[in-house]
Enzyme design. Structure first.
Site, PDB file in Angstrom:
ATOM      1  N   HIS A 139      -1.594  -5.987   0.364  1.00  0.00           N
ATOM      2  CA  HIS A 139      -2.240  -5.526  -0.516  1.00  0.00           C
ATOM      3  C   HIS A 139      -2.719  -6.464  -1.563  1.00  0.00           C
ATOM      4  O   HIS A 139      -3.706  -6.865  -2.779  1.00  0.00           O
ATOM      5  CB  HIS A 139      -2.627  -4.449  -0.390  1.00  0.00           C
ATOM      6  CG  HIS A 139      -3.488  -3.975   0.422  1.00  0.00           C
ATOM      7  ND1 HIS A 139      -2.694  -3.568   1.911  1.00  0.00           N
ATOM      8  CD2 HIS A 139      -4.395  -2.873   0.614  1.00  0.00           C
ATOM      9  CE1 HIS A 139      -4.104  -2.605   2.625  1.00  0.00           C
ATOM     10  NE2 HIS A 139      -4.619  -1.960   1.487  1.00  0.00           N
ATOM     11  N   HIS A 174       3.819   0.791   0.759  1.00  0.00           N
ATOM     12  CA  HIS A 174       5.164  -0.115  -0.182  1.00  0.00           C
ATOM     13  C   HIS A 174       6.298   0.119  -1.086  1.00  0.00           C
ATOM     14  O   HIS A 174       5.709   0.612  -1.751  1.00  0.00           O
ATOM     15  CB  HIS A 174       4.630  -1.546  -0.567  1.00  0.00           C
ATOM     16  CG  HIS A 174       3.795  -2.051   0.254  1.00  0.00           C
ATOM     17  ND1 HIS A 174       4.471  -2.867   1.278  1.00  0.00           N
ATOM     18  CD2 HIS A 174       2.452  -2.220   0.853  1.00  0.00           C
ATOM     19  CE1 HIS A 174       3.340  -4.019   2.520  1.00  0.00           C
ATOM     20  NE2 HIS A 174       1.650  -3.121   2.022  1.00  0.00           N
TER      21      HIS A 174
END
Length: 388
Positions: free
Chosen positions: A156, A203
């Site tokens: 991302h 993350h």
């Protein structure tokens, strides 16, 4: 240095960021998995796949269970969920084609090329390095679908950085705008996407920082060759062969894991769409060049925002998305039917689509068709309808 990297990879660092933003893991076992009101706060439940190996939680085949959490800041919650959505398929299949349909096919081509490179590098690095995502507890996880994937780097963060700054570096020669405002928008959008990966708990800080740095390295090292790549892509007789066979080869040679993960399917989707766009832009150039929505004078002025321009842009987006989704559904259905018949697989088999000999060709063919329709047919359809 090792201590710093270990600190940046700690789940507790992510959990502290989530708590500062008003997202808390509910540890009370009496909280049910349903959404409910409690003292003015909203409790939600999330499903998290994980696997315990030798006492350590690592990504594995999905094992779904509820993990309730509490949201205390609705504004940040919505902001980061919307920002996280900028890295999903729905965004890519709408935003990137919209740039082609309503802004500039040149920019769309550059974006697709760079997006493909950074995403492929990021996906492969994940499955080679095999570093796990943050664990829950202490982290709240809001996107259970991708929890079986590995964490480093954050694709991302890579995609957001690549898309934002590819536009910023490419647009001045095509569109008249104030560079400082463009830089501010690029930094803001990429930062929001990066922070959303921490907020959603998918993350670590290290994953996000590495994603940004890797993407910046790819952009800076390839930038001097963008013009040469453009010329080869549009003019070389070898261009369509490269656009088909290289992505297909990369899809089939994707690293194998000891458990199923969505990374191979997602990567094949990206490579297929990129291959379709690559061939489509080459063919479009042979047919006389792309139809420019802003006119032939480059760099072009952005058109004034009027009721008519909003209507035409909305109509283009609606019809274009319908065309892409229709293509996707039709080719997906036909390719799966052919592959199931070829390999004598029952349609009711839940794992059939995960087999490489089925997953790779059906994903690749489906999204290559989507890329071809986007780059060749949609704008020409707009011309026939008087929308361009």
């Amino acid at each position: 240095m090792r201590e710093l990297l270990s600190y940046l990879h700690e789940p507790e660092l992510v959990a502290r960021f989530q708590r500062r933003c008003g997202l808390f893991l509910v540890r009370d076992p009496h909280h049910g998995p349903q959404r409910k009101k409690a003292r003015g706060r909203t409790t939600w439940s999330v499903l998290q796949p994980s696997q315990v190996v030798r006492g350590t939680t690592v990504p594995g085949p999905p094992v779904m269970f509820s993990r309730p959490f509490e949201v205390r800041n609705r504004f940040l919650h919505v902001l980061f969920l919307v920002s996280a959505a900028l890295g999903h398929e729905v965004f890519y299949i709408t935003c990137l084609p919209f740039i082609h349909w309503s802004l500039d096919p040149f920019l769309c081509r550059r974006l697709v090329n760079m997006w493909t490179v950074v995403m492929y590098v990021g996906q492969v690095m994940k499955d080679v390095l095999k570093l796990p995502r943050p664990t829950s507890p202490p982290v709240v996880k809001l996107e259970p679908r991708v929890d079986a994937e590995y964490g480093l780097p954050s694709t991302h963060a890579m995609a957001a950085t690549a898309i934002s700054f590819t536009v910023l570096l490419s647009a001045p020669s095509r569109i008249q705008f104030q560079f400082e405002w463009g830089l501010l928008i690029a930094v803001t959008l990429s930062s929001l996407v990066c922070l959303s990966r921490l907020y959603t708990g998918m993350h670590s800080v290290l994953d996000v920082l590495c994603g940004v740095l890797i993407s910046a390295l790819i952009l800076s090292s390839t930038y001097p060759y963008w013009e040469s790549i453009d010329r080869f892509q549009l003019s070389s007789s070898f261009s369509p062969l490269l656009g088909v066979f290289l992505p297909l080869l990369l899809s089939y040679s994707y690293p194998q894991l000891d458990h199923y993960s969505t990374t191979r399917a997602d990567t094949t989707t990206i490579l297929g769409a990129s291959g379709g766009c690559w061939v489509g832009y080459w063919l479009d150039h042979q047919l006389g060049g792309p139809l420019h929505p802003l006119g032939e004078k480059i760099p072009a002025r952005l058109p004034p925002l009027t009721l008519n321009s909003v209507f035409r842009g909305g109509a283009r987006s609606l019809l274009g998305i319908v065309a892409l989704l229709g293509t996707r559904q039709l080719v997906k259905t036909l390719s799966l039917k052919a592959l199931f018949s070829c390999y004598s697989v029952e349609k009711s088999d839940p794992n059939a689509r995960r087999r490489r000999e089925i997953e790779v060709p059906y994903k690749f063919v489906t999204y290559m068709a989507v890329g071809l329709v986007n780059s060749i047919l949609v704008n020409r359809g707009f011309v026939l309808l008087g929308l361009l």
